[in-house]
Motif scaffolding. Sequence first.
Motif, PDB file in Angstrom:
ATOM      1  N   SER A 184       1.053   4.114  -2.950  1.00  0.00           N
ATOM      2  CA  SER A 184       0.879   5.537  -2.650  1.00  0.00           C
ATOM      3  C   SER A 184       2.035   6.360  -3.204  1.00  0.00           C
ATOM      4  O   SER A 184       1.836   7.457  -3.738  1.00  0.00           O
ATOM      5  CB  SER A 184       0.764   5.740  -1.137  1.00  0.00           C
ATOM      6  OG  SER A 184      -0.345   5.037  -0.614  1.00  0.00           O
TER       7      SER A 184
ATOM      8  N   GLY B 102       0.815  -1.215   0.000  1.00  0.00           N
ATOM      9  CA  GLY B 102       0.000   0.000   0.000  1.00  0.00           C
ATOM     10  C   GLY B 102       0.844   1.257   0.000  1.00  0.00           C
ATOM     11  O   GLY B 102       0.534   2.237  -0.694  1.00  0.00           O
ATOM     12  N   VAL B 103       1.940   1.234   0.757  1.00  0.00           N
ATOM     13  CA  VAL B 103       2.851   2.384   0.769  1.00  0.00           C
ATOM     14  C   VAL B 103       3.493   2.575  -0.603  1.00  0.00           C
ATOM     15  O   VAL B 103       3.604   3.706  -1.106  1.00  0.00           O
ATOM     16  CB  VAL B 103       3.930   2.194   1.855  1.00  0.00           C
ATOM     17  CG1 VAL B 103       4.976   3.299   1.767  1.00  0.00           C
ATOM     18  CG2 VAL B 103       3.299   2.167   3.235  1.00  0.00           C
TER      19      VAL B 103
END
Length: 438
Positions: free
Chosen positions: A80, A76-77
């Motif tokens: 992003s 997820g990081v």
Amino acid sequence: MRNFIVKHAAQLRENYWFWPMTMTLLAVVLGFALPRLDAAIGTAWIKSVPFLREIQADGARAILTTLASSSLGVAGVAFSMTIVAVSFASANYGPRLIGNFMSDRVNQLVLGILVSTSVYCITVLSTVYAPGETSVASLEAFVPQVSVSIALLLVLISIGALIGYIHHIPESINIMTITSGLGSRLHQAVLRLIEGGPELDRETAEVGVLAERESGAEQVTLLASPASGYVQYLDLEKLRSTATERRFQITVLRAPGDFVASQETLISVSHQGSFSGQDEGDLLSCITIGQGRTTDQDVLFLSDQLVEVMIRALSPGVNDPHTAMQCLDWLKPALLAFAAATPIPQTAEQDRLRYRRVSFVVMLDRTFDRIRQHVAADWMVVLHALELLTDLSSAASHPESKLAVDQQLDLLAQAAEELLPDSGAREEVRRLKDASRA
């Protein structure tokens, strides 16, 4: 079929999901296959490996649960970070560069490694059980030792991928990386074009139907575009073979990079006999129409992207002449190679097929006509552009190419003398102009 493959291959290259999805499916397969291997070989092999010891069910569950959750969180990081990079590049360098980031294989592979590691751990976790946790009470605990060891190895790979990704993201939005990438791809595309590649020209004068009528054919049939969009690819080989086999004279009126509206004329066919719906379908299937331009045959799309970055850099809100000069530097290899090569006819006619190709004059005029008013107002950039045109004039191998360069040099010098406020700068422009004629 070839057009179908080319179109969808280009879409897959620019799709962010393809490689992550493929790697995730592979992780699911491995997650179910490796525990079967574990069941077949047992755990006796662990004693022969000094640095390994047998893991119990509770320990395996704790390891796999931790690895699955942490890998998914890091994914997820990473996603992003990609979105931030794409937003930054779109706002500062132009929205047409988004495709370059979406097709970046490093971004796709890193996301795929992180997601597939998490999915693999979850899949293997479902095969771990302790005594009494199955419907068969006589079964002992099952812990897939090989599968858990591979999960640990995948995490180490994920950590390495994350470290490389953290370095790659700022590097990918570095303006020097972007301009050099575009310039290198443009240079390679021009070299392929010089060697006889199929890139076409979307700026040359259209070949009209009257030219076909003058060829002596009895009938001319105009084929309309079945949909609105940009021409992305022409299957010249199939068009040529169809024209030869059926004795058609085919003129392609649009080229990759052109926007066509639905029912707008796309192909002109001269024929002496009947022309069936099957013939129309076969010819229209040779042309791929999509939502945007691609670089497969549209070589001018690459030069247009460099021009867009240059114009944005010279806008009042940015005022970055050094970036504009870098864009000129990376336009130079392609333009020099084009200028030094034997001129390419703008209209090619081969085996009953007529189509249009990029020429040096077209690329030169298209580039400098668009940037002239922006470049002429900046002293540093206009001098850099005049030096580039001087080098092109020296490298031009044909009088027509040299004349086109000299015309662009005169137009740029004239615009600079009108827009530059400093008399010393105007004098320097005149000096460079006179030196180019020496």
